[in-house]
Design an enzyme around this catalytic site. Sequence first.
Site, PDB file in Angstrom:
ATOM      1  N   ASP A 559      47.780  -4.527  13.826  1.00 22.43           N
ATOM      2  CA  ASP A 559      46.943  -4.728  12.651  1.00 22.43           C
ATOM      3  C   ASP A 559      47.800  -4.559  11.398  1.00 22.43           C
ATOM      4  O   ASP A 559      48.559  -3.595  11.272  1.00 22.43           O
ATOM      5  CB  ASP A 559      45.820  -3.687  12.658  1.00 22.43           C
ATOM      6  CG  ASP A 559      44.903  -3.806  11.472  1.00 22.43           C
ATOM      7  OD1 ASP A 559      44.190  -4.816  11.367  1.00 22.43           O
ATOM      8  OD2 ASP A 559      44.893  -2.880  10.635  1.00 22.43           O
ATOM      9  N   GLU A 588      49.597  -9.232  12.285  1.00 23.19           N
ATOM     10  CA  GLU A 588      49.122  -9.894  11.073  1.00 23.19           C
ATOM     11  C   GLU A 588      50.174  -9.759   9.979  1.00 23.19           C
ATOM     12  O   GLU A 588      50.396  -8.640   9.500  1.00 23.19           O
ATOM     13  CB  GLU A 588      47.826  -9.252  10.584  1.00 23.19           C
ATOM     14  CG  GLU A 588      46.642  -9.401  11.508  1.00 23.19           C
ATOM     15  CD  GLU A 588      45.429  -8.692  10.939  1.00 23.19           C
ATOM     16  OE1 GLU A 588      44.432  -9.353  10.658  1.00 23.19           O
ATOM     17  OE2 GLU A 588      45.487  -7.458  10.760  1.00 23.19           O
TER      18      GLU A 588
END
Length: 856
Positions: A559, A588
Amino acid sequence: MVTLNRARAGCVAWLASGVMACSGSHAKPTPVSIEGAGDIAGWPDEQVLVVHYHRPDADYERWNLWTWHEGGDGQAVPLQKETDFGTFAVVSPAPGTARQGLIVRKGNWEAKDVDQDRWIELDDDGFTEVWLVAGDQRVFRDPAAVDLSVRVAGAFLDDSDSIFMTITGTPGPGMLDRIDVLLDGEASGYDIVRTIQRDGATRGIVYELVLDEPVAFDDVSNLSLALPGVDETTVYARDVLMEERFTALDAELGSFHSDTSTTFRVWSPVSESVELLLFERAGQNRPTRTVTLSHEGRGVWEATVAGDLHGTYYQYAYQSYGERRVAPDIHCRAATSDSRRSMVVDLLRVEPEGWGTVEPPRLAQPTDEVIYEIHVRDYSIADPSAEAGMRGMYLGMLHDGEVETPNGTVRTGLSHLRELGVTAVHLLPIHDYSGARDEYNWGYWTALFNVPESNYATDPDDPTSPISELKRAIHGLHEAGIRVILDVVYNHTSSSFEWSPFYQSVPYYYFRTTVDGRLRNDAGVGNAIADERPMVRKYIGDSLVYWTQQYRIDGYRFDLIGTHQPESVREWVERVRTIRPDLTIYGEPWTGGGPLYFPKGAQRDMGLAVFNDHHRNAIRGDLDGTGLGYATGPGGDIGSIRNGVAGAIDDFTDDPTETINYVSAHDNRTFWDKLEYSLPDATDAEMRAMHKLAHGIMLTSQGIAFLHGGADFARTKGGNHNSYNAGDEVNKFDWPRKGAYRDVFEYVRGLIELRRAHPAFRMADRDDVRQSLSFLPSTVTTDRRVIAFTLDGEALGDSWATILVAYNGTPDEQVVQLPPGAWTQVVDHERAGVERIAIRRSSVTMEPYSMAVLQR
């Protein structure tokens, strides 16, 4: 000029502001003028909140309020003209609001004035006025109580011989010449040789105090500063702890059980003592036994306690900076459901039957992976074919289910995954998070990183239940040939400062802070993990190794990997790949608003991939708005589509193994909801066609394929674009919908079958892409927005010598001219797979918003 109704008598203008400072009894409202308040016409007279705000540095540029009523959404409110006190804002609370939340922030979350939310109890008469001071959590109702005298807002030892001190206000004459560095409250022998003003503070003025000699190891957490007329201020060791003398990169930290004893080991170089508190029961108020740990050097504390302690609860009590700080073990493997106490666990004793007897599914190369993203609870909570006690649980993923729908029987659970043909499930975070019992949340607020979340266990009160049941789920998925990828949230935690076990173990070390000691907001949620610090980087690496070895995990999705340092990411990838070379690792490449450390391109030659939002945006348009993409209307960047098809090797990758191709994920609107929102006049048939085309582009592009769970049957969340806590009704897998959208499911299933059957769609090397993928010139089609390319299967060892793929992103029928020869069509606007649909010669006619795949 705007006139407000004043709700109190006895109000006088606050210096030059034109806004009242109120005292005295209530009276009939009378008008008062506010100069320069901006256009606030139409705000309700019956409910007004005036917020005065003072900054010692008098720099109000780009500062504003973020405000909300309890349970409501937030909104930005500008600060108005400057006054002799500072500046002010006028807030219009919603009718009936009793309590208003406030955050003073800079820009769009570049910084916050204080790290905790401020709450204002609104006065019953409809008019409330408060005063705030930068860096001070307090809310003043009386301006006479505001203290603007000079004070030290923070002091940090960031180098062996320099202290960074922040003071509020302007120092008086000679004040900076009379600073004493104290050791345990007495003269220290450390002298300040010069004082340098520094930039970067948000709540005062920063000075670097350069010392005449480096601070000794035993002194770093016992220093304070004394200034004339100012309270003695603690100096916190911060970046100095990055020095080798304070780090223990070879230490194995945590609790290590055997049948005869358990060794407890923790790192806290700033503690003068550490105690181990042992409890027989989770809810026990007083410890059964207290054990003092011994300092083993470089900040490592250790104790070995005799006996079989399996099932014993524990906490640490750190004595540092004059405080006793009680917290769970950040390295623990089991904990109570409220995350407050750790538990000693014999991992062998809680292994499920058959654990370790099934070899995890292996990949020959990363591009062989087809990822299916699911949330544990969403997947089975509404599945009537699952056993009631298993719905929404780890074990709910394992049942072979069927559900009767008005459109026939559909498979659910593990049967659905096998039928669809994906190679891996990506589980939204299952690390222990700060949620109440049975509270719905996606899990992106981790509390303890080595503990599985108890809300998905059948017995959340037993800390061993989530361990054994998660392993049972992984074992069952592996038996079905499905890999397990964890969504890991190492970029921030759910709590900070005194509420965080990381802060309590070593204050100011685990989190990034500004020069004056405020939490950095790189992750957009109030704190950011400082992985540039050696022991933080080690902590995350150790955690990844633990999950890889102990839970046989097959991959990780980071993340907000954009918040992490490239050096950290490289080290973590190298460590886990020595254990499992075929791990699927991706992240990400963006942040929650802070500085971007790991953008697209940073992953080159690191052995991991990042999400390709260029390709996604070109296919679907913007995330939540009305912008259209290639598959949804007259939008989409053709160049980005072509780059995405080629594995982004002309964009940000070295090889296709470094890009994750996707159309939607858990964030933002589902793709179906995006279609409904941006194309309100589209027919159901048109949206089905666009849905198939969008996912067809993704599944026939070079790179790693990623599907939002449920997108295979047009998943909807009713338009909710941020459903992280929206509950089951919004987030559940609606299994009857699979029957209603069986054509979409069969189409996606067929594309996955096609992809997995033919290596030409899964190239792993950029040179292969350059040599084997050729875009056809636009002259072979009737519209330049039709994209067509061939794949040289023969050169790639594919059973199909040549493959031709074409996309029609237009609302019209299009004709694609085919190279000479007979072509077998396997994908058209209705069907997808590896079986022959028709033989085509010379040309293929394509329906609006459709694709075609042919081979010869």
